[in-house]
Design an enzyme around this catalytic site. Structure first.
Site, PDB file in Angstrom:
ATOM      1  N   CYS A 116     153.713  12.548  77.401  1.00  0.00           N
ATOM      2  CA  CYS A 116     153.003  11.318  77.783  1.00  0.00           C
ATOM      3  C   CYS A 116     153.915  10.291  78.447  1.00  0.00           C
ATOM      4  CB  CYS A 116     152.307  10.707  76.568  1.00  0.00           C
ATOM      5  SG  CYS A 116     151.055  11.808  75.900  1.00  0.00           S
ATOM      6  N   HIS A 272     150.234   3.674  78.977  1.00  0.00           N
ATOM      7  CA  HIS A 272     149.772   5.059  78.814  1.00  0.00           C
ATOM      8  C   HIS A 272     148.449   5.046  78.060  1.00  0.00           C
ATOM      9  CE1 HIS A 272     149.350   9.126  77.640  1.00  0.00           C
ATOM     10  NE2 HIS A 272     149.683   8.915  76.371  1.00  0.00           N
ATOM     11  N   ASN A 302     142.862  11.138  77.262  1.00  0.00           N
ATOM     12  CA  ASN A 302     144.320  11.121  77.438  1.00  0.00           C
ATOM     13  C   ASN A 302     144.706  12.298  78.346  1.00  0.00           C
ATOM     14  OD1 ASN A 302     147.088  11.308  77.185  1.00  0.00           O
ATOM     15  ND2 ASN A 302     147.122  11.087  74.964  1.00  0.00           N
TER      16      ASN A 302
HETATM   17  N1  ACO Z   1     135.426  14.055  64.677  1.00  0.00           N
HETATM   18  C1  ACO Z   1     135.029  13.730  63.426  1.00  0.00           C
HETATM   19  N2  ACO Z   1     135.874  13.669  62.380  1.00  0.00           N
HETATM   20  C2  ACO Z   1     137.157  13.921  62.612  1.00  0.00           C
HETATM   21  C3  ACO Z   1     137.635  14.298  63.867  1.00  0.00           C
HETATM   22  C4  ACO Z   1     136.715  14.347  64.925  1.00  0.00           C
HETATM   23  N3  ACO Z   1     137.072  14.657  66.202  1.00  0.00           N
HETATM   24  N4  ACO Z   1     138.969  14.493  63.793  1.00  0.00           N
HETATM   25  C5  ACO Z   1     139.327  14.265  62.515  1.00  0.00           C
HETATM   26  N5  ACO Z   1     138.228  13.921  61.791  1.00  0.00           N
HETATM   27  C6  ACO Z   1     138.145  13.577  60.392  1.00  0.00           C
HETATM   28  C7  ACO Z   1     139.354  14.005  59.599  1.00  0.00           C
HETATM   29  O1  ACO Z   1     139.188  15.339  59.178  1.00  0.00           O
HETATM   30  C8  ACO Z   1     139.352  13.021  58.450  1.00  0.00           C
HETATM   31  O2  ACO Z   1     138.421  13.447  57.526  1.00  0.00           O
HETATM   32  P1  ACO Z   1     138.710  13.302  55.937  1.00  0.00           P
HETATM   33  O3  ACO Z   1     138.932  11.821  55.708  1.00  0.00           O
HETATM   34  O4  ACO Z   1     137.455  13.818  55.316  1.00  0.00           O
HETATM   35  O5  ACO Z   1     139.940  14.118  55.676  1.00  0.00           O
HETATM   36  C9  ACO Z   1     138.797  11.742  59.080  1.00  0.00           C
HETATM   37  O6  ACO Z   1     138.139  12.147  60.277  1.00  0.00           O
HETATM   38  C10 ACO Z   1     139.810  10.667  59.368  1.00  0.00           C
HETATM   39  O7  ACO Z   1     140.879  11.228  60.045  1.00  0.00           O
HETATM   40  P2  ACO Z   1     142.142  10.385  60.327  1.00  0.00           P
HETATM   41  O8  ACO Z   1     143.100  11.269  61.026  1.00  0.00           O
HETATM   42  O9  ACO Z   1     142.576   9.663  59.112  1.00  0.00           O
HETATM   43  O10 ACO Z   1     141.594   9.303  61.370  1.00  0.00           O
HETATM   44  P3  ACO Z   1     142.378   8.137  62.050  1.00  0.00           P
HETATM   45  O11 ACO Z   1     141.631   6.904  61.778  1.00  0.00           O
HETATM   46  O12 ACO Z   1     143.829   8.162  61.793  1.00  0.00           O
HETATM   47  O13 ACO Z   1     142.206   8.461  63.597  1.00  0.00           O
HETATM   48  C11 ACO Z   1     143.312   9.405  65.480  1.00  0.00           C
HETATM   49  C12 ACO Z   1     142.695   9.665  64.127  1.00  0.00           C
HETATM   50  C13 ACO Z   1     142.237   8.944  66.446  1.00  0.00           C
HETATM   51  C14 ACO Z   1     143.890  10.719  65.981  1.00  0.00           C
HETATM   52  C15 ACO Z   1     144.409   8.330  65.355  1.00  0.00           C
HETATM   53  O14 ACO Z   1     145.285   8.633  64.321  1.00  0.00           O
HETATM   54  C16 ACO Z   1     145.158   8.156  66.614  1.00  0.00           C
HETATM   55  O15 ACO Z   1     144.631   7.711  67.608  1.00  0.00           O
HETATM   56  N6  ACO Z   1     146.440   8.498  66.637  1.00  0.00           N
HETATM   57  C17 ACO Z   1     147.234   8.434  67.827  1.00  0.00           C
HETATM   58  C18 ACO Z   1     147.287   9.773  68.345  1.00  0.00           C
HETATM   59  C19 ACO Z   1     147.372   9.823  69.817  1.00  0.00           C
HETATM   60  O16 ACO Z   1     147.067   8.903  70.537  1.00  0.00           O
HETATM   61  N7  ACO Z   1     147.791  10.959  70.280  1.00  0.00           N
HETATM   62  C20 ACO Z   1     147.843  11.201  71.661  1.00  0.00           C
HETATM   63  C21 ACO Z   1     149.017  11.998  72.008  1.00  0.00           C
HETATM   64  S1  ACO Z   1     150.481  11.100  71.872  1.00  0.00           S
HETATM   65  C22 ACO Z   1     150.323   9.917  72.914  1.00  0.00           C
HETATM   66  O17 ACO Z   1     149.684  10.053  73.883  1.00  0.00           O
HETATM   67  C23 ACO Z   1     150.993   8.688  72.567  1.00  0.00           C
END
Ligand code: ACO
Length: 345
Positions: A116, A272, A302
């Protein structure tokens, strides 16, 4: 003193696959929902390339547009830089393919693997080649087809819903500098790249990683890697989220401060596009108003290396980035890697 140069962006171009898949459509094949995706990430749709379409195909289409926009022919380019984590082949990279497919002279062409941070690191490298006089016209392309490397089923939903396919390119030209007054700086109006910072911490590698194919697997890739999911990317979303906000804010502040600037001096920040909440938190920490930040994650998700130049192409199209503007780009990604660029557009 040897001849010195400044790096001016002459043209931009983007290409995204036609197939738009909304969150609602995606939730027909993955157990997810429009609300889950859009509330957590701001994403409403992404482009998904048809099976068999290659990353170099997207790269060529985006690059043709950037060359047209710059009024520069492929034969004039003397260096190609490509940023991708999803190349056509494990090797060679797409830089060589791009050089060949665009009918360029046999010039240097290389790929960088900065995920990224591909754009911010690649721009710093392109600027260094130009400043040193080693290149005069550079084609820099960021392209990704990620929907074939992701597990696009419910098992991979934590990542599958966030990413999309797309490409964008810029053409940079080195302009000779006759005196110090012609060097782009924060306190003058000379066009060009003013300053760059690149950062990294491999201690974060395991938080966002695709383990196979690779030499961490005894066979590079084998049946167990496939069966046990090591051929899919793995992400600790919350760790990535926290580090992205911290590093993007920190690197933006450092770059501005060392150039005697405050966030308010910036005309446009292009972060980004990982997650709208990350962009919004960085914007908030820097104290920038919404109109000074460009986001398009709602349309494309993304697209990893391609997010920043995709935004630049659209910001120019929409009249939000104009010649003479002070542009700040900032990114964070797998590695961990991060960086920022300050450019008089
Ligand atoms: N749809 C529905 N439910 C989902 C999904 C989905 N696509 N994905 C995960 N879940 C569920 C999980 O299983 C979890 O369920 P549980 O509580 O029963 O175990 C629940 O949703 C919550 O999951 P979390 O991971 O705690 O959710 P969070 O609020 O942290 O959000 C997210 C997840 C969106 C990935 C967040 O952590 C985030 O944005 N992180 C940054 C990651 C990122 O941007 N990566 C990109 C690559 S790196 C970069 O570009 C910088």
């Amino acid at each position: 003193m040897s001849q010195q140069f400044r790096s001016v962006v002459r043209g931009v171009g983007k290409y995204v696959p036609e197939n738009e898949v909304t969150n609602v459509e995606l939730s027909k094949t993955i157990d997810t929902s429009d609300a889950w995706i859009s509330e957590r990430s701001g994403i409403r749709a992404r482009r998904i390339a048809p099976r068999g379409m290659t990353t170099s195909f997207l790269a060529v289409e985006a690059s043709k547009k950037a060359l047209d926009d710059a009024g520069v022919s492929a034969k004039e380019i003397d260096l190609v830089i490509a940023a991708t984590l999803s190349p056509d082949y494990f090797f060679p990279g797409i830089g060589s393919l791009l050089q060949h497919k665009l009918g360029m002279n046999p010039v240097g062409a290389f790929d960088i693997r900065q995920q990224c941070s591909g754009f911010v690191h690649g721009l710093a490298m392109a600027d260094a080649f130009i400043r040193s006089g080693q290149a005069r016209k550079i084609l820099f392309c960021c392209a990704e087809i990620q929907t074939t490397i992701m597990d696009m089923t419910t098992r991979g939903r934590n990542m599958a819903v966030l990413f999309g396919d797309g490409a964008a390119s810029i053409v940079l030209e080195g302009i000779p500098i006759a005196s110090d007054a012609e060097r782009p700086r924060a306190d003058n109006t000379v066009r060009g790249v003013i300053d760059n910072i690149t950062g990294g911490d491999g201690g974060g590698a395991e938080n966002l990683v695709m383990r196979a194919p690779g030499t961490s697997s005894p066979d590079f890739i084998n049946a167990a890697d496939i069966e046990e999911g090591r051929r899919w990317p793995h992400m600790d979303g919350q760790t990535v989220f926290k580090n992205a906000i911290m590093r993007m804010t920190e690197v933006a502040e450092t770059l501005l401060t060392r150039n005697g600037l405050k966030p308010a001096d910036v005309s446009l920040m292009v972060p980004h596009q990982a997650n709208l909440r990350i962009s919004e938190m960085v914007r908030d920490k820097l104290g920038l108003p919404p109109e000074k930040v460009f986001n398009n994650i709602h349309k494309y998700g993304n697209t990893t290396a391609a997010t920043v130049p995709l935004c630049l192409a659209e910001a120019v199209e929409e009249g939000r980035l104009k010649q003479g503007d002070l542009l700040l780009t900032v990114a964070f990604g797998a590695g961990f890697t991060w960086g920022a660029n300050l450019v008089r557009w």
